[in-house]
Design a protein around this motif. Structure first.
Motif, PDB file in Angstrom:
ATOM      1  N   HIS A 174      -5.923 -22.628 -34.615  1.00 13.76           N
ATOM      2  CA  HIS A 174      -5.248 -21.325 -34.688  1.00 13.76           C
ATOM      3  C   HIS A 174      -4.563 -21.152 -36.047  1.00 13.76           C
ATOM      4  O   HIS A 174      -4.411 -20.035 -36.533  1.00 13.76           O
ATOM      5  CB  HIS A 174      -4.234 -21.171 -33.559  1.00 13.76           C
ATOM      6  CG  HIS A 174      -4.871 -21.017 -32.206  1.00 13.76           C
ATOM      7  ND1 HIS A 174      -5.503 -19.852 -31.818  1.00 13.76           N
ATOM      8  CD2 HIS A 174      -5.018 -21.880 -31.180  1.00 13.76           C
ATOM      9  CE1 HIS A 174      -5.984 -20.006 -30.595  1.00 13.76           C
ATOM     10  NE2 HIS A 174      -5.716 -21.231 -30.189  1.00 13.76           N
ATOM     11  N   ASP A 181      -7.772 -17.620 -28.069  1.00 13.82           N
ATOM     12  CA  ASP A 181      -7.453 -17.921 -26.679  1.00 13.82           C
ATOM     13  C   ASP A 181      -7.728 -16.668 -25.850  1.00 13.82           C
ATOM     14  O   ASP A 181      -7.317 -15.567 -26.223  1.00 13.82           O
ATOM     15  CB  ASP A 181      -5.983 -18.322 -26.537  1.00 13.82           C
ATOM     16  CG  ASP A 181      -5.692 -19.683 -27.169  1.00 13.82           C
ATOM     17  OD1 ASP A 181      -6.622 -20.501 -27.249  1.00 13.82           O
ATOM     18  OD2 ASP A 181      -4.535 -19.906 -27.571  1.00 13.82           O
ATOM     19  N   ASP A 230      -8.565 -27.376 -22.370  1.00 12.62           N
ATOM     20  CA  ASP A 230      -7.842 -26.156 -22.765  1.00 12.62           C
ATOM     21  C   ASP A 230      -8.868 -25.037 -22.602  1.00 12.62           C
ATOM     22  O   ASP A 230      -9.543 -24.645 -23.540  1.00 12.62           O
ATOM     23  CB  ASP A 230      -7.386 -26.315 -24.221  1.00 12.62           C
ATOM     24  CG  ASP A 230      -6.590 -25.117 -24.726  1.00 12.62           C
ATOM     25  OD1 ASP A 230      -6.375 -24.157 -23.956  1.00 12.62           O
ATOM     26  OD2 ASP A 230      -6.180 -25.151 -25.904  1.00 12.62           O
ATOM     27  N   HIS A 233      -9.525 -21.700 -24.671  1.00 12.97           N
ATOM     28  CA  HIS A 233      -9.601 -21.901 -26.125  1.00 12.97           C
ATOM     29  C   HIS A 233     -11.047 -22.055 -26.623  1.00 12.97           C
ATOM     30  O   HIS A 233     -11.801 -22.891 -26.134  1.00 12.97           O
ATOM     31  CB  HIS A 233      -8.795 -23.162 -26.461  1.00 12.97           C
ATOM     32  CG  HIS A 233      -8.823 -23.567 -27.897  1.00 12.97           C
ATOM     33  ND1 HIS A 233      -7.860 -23.173 -28.803  1.00 12.97           N
ATOM     34  CD2 HIS A 233      -9.681 -24.350 -28.592  1.00 12.97           C
ATOM     35  CE1 HIS A 233      -8.135 -23.695 -29.993  1.00 12.97           C
ATOM     36  NE2 HIS A 233      -9.243 -24.417 -29.888  1.00 12.97           N
TER      37      HIS A 233
END
Ligand SMILES: [Zn+2]
Length: 253
Positions: A174, A181, A230, A233
């Motif tokens: 990021h 996301d 995650d 993501h």
């Protein structure tokens, strides 16, 4: 040192030299080639060491990965869910030094290259470097043909955020404006599920796998393939997707 990751039976796994070739080809904007143990850049800046020669366990590679470490684990492709093996985190090991050369060394430098990308009713700011924003637009256009998926995609929980990985020493993608996301409503994230280093909760995923396959087709890897999962993501790693294709690595077996 190269630690060979689990690979699907029968696939010829590309060696380090082949992986490096695919890495150079994946970032033609910045990478010129390989000289000995270094990557050479088109901007004429200093070459970057590929392998620091240090033996690292998984935690050490996550904390301070070099280019060679970042190519250790082969990412598996496809619209299939496979519970990741312990410490199988393909894509989560990165060379921060390489990422900074590809996208910018500071928040300010990265921000200078962010461009707007329309995303299901909102506008995201994504790096144009290495073709990342253009790739995300292709993902969006493919996803837009499936309106039933929109609730998973928006609102996006964000793209650019200059920061380290939560609870870790290395930079989040990021930071470079090259990760997105999706809607957190459907997210499963090992830390939100109560995980701590050395203790990862049971894997779960609520996103349809057709979303994953579309992102992969345009150069993004999915955090839902990671032991340290995650699932909201996705990050732009065209080198890892190219290596996965060369290896014939599939999540569907
Ligand atoms: Zn993320």
């Amino acid at each position: 040192m190269l630690v060979v990751a689990a690979s699907p039976a029968g696939a010829a796994e590309p060696d380090l030299a082949a992986r490096l070739k695919l890495l150079v080809a994946a970032y033609p904007e910045s990478l010129a080639g390989i000289e000995g143990n270094t990557l050479v850049f088109k901007d004429g800046g200093p070459p970057l060491e590929i392998d620091d020669g240090k033996a690292k366990d998984h935690q050490a590679a996550l904390a301070a990965g070099d280019v060679e470490d970042s190519l250790r684990q082969i990412y598996p492709l496809g619209a299939c869910e496979a519970k990741p093996a312990v410490d199988f985190d393909p894509g989560r090991i990165r060379s921060d030094a390489l990422m900074m050369r590809l996208y910018g060394k500071s928040a300010k430098a990265v921000q200078a290259d962010l461009v707007p990308v329309k995303w299901f009713g909102e506008t995201l700011r994504v790096t144009k470097r290495q073709g990342a924003a253009a790739a995300l637009e292709k993902v969006r256009d493919a996803l837009a043909t499936k309106p039933e998926l929109k609730r998973y995609l928006a609102p996006s929980a964000g793209v650019f955020n200059w920061r380290k990985v939560s609870g870790a020493k290395n930079m989040s993608v990021h930071s470079f404006g090259a990760a997105i996301d999706l809607n957190t409503k459907f997210a499963d994230y090992w830390i939100w599920s109560g995980g701590k280093p050395g203790k990862v909760p049971k894997y779960a995923n609520k996103y349809p796998l057709e979303i994953v396959a579309l992102f992969e087709q345009h150069g993004f890897v999915w955090g839902g393939r990671w032991y340290h999962y995650d699932t909201m993501h996705f990050e732009y790693r065209p080198d890892l997707i190219a290596i996965a294709k060369a290896a014939g690595a599939s999540a569907c077996r």
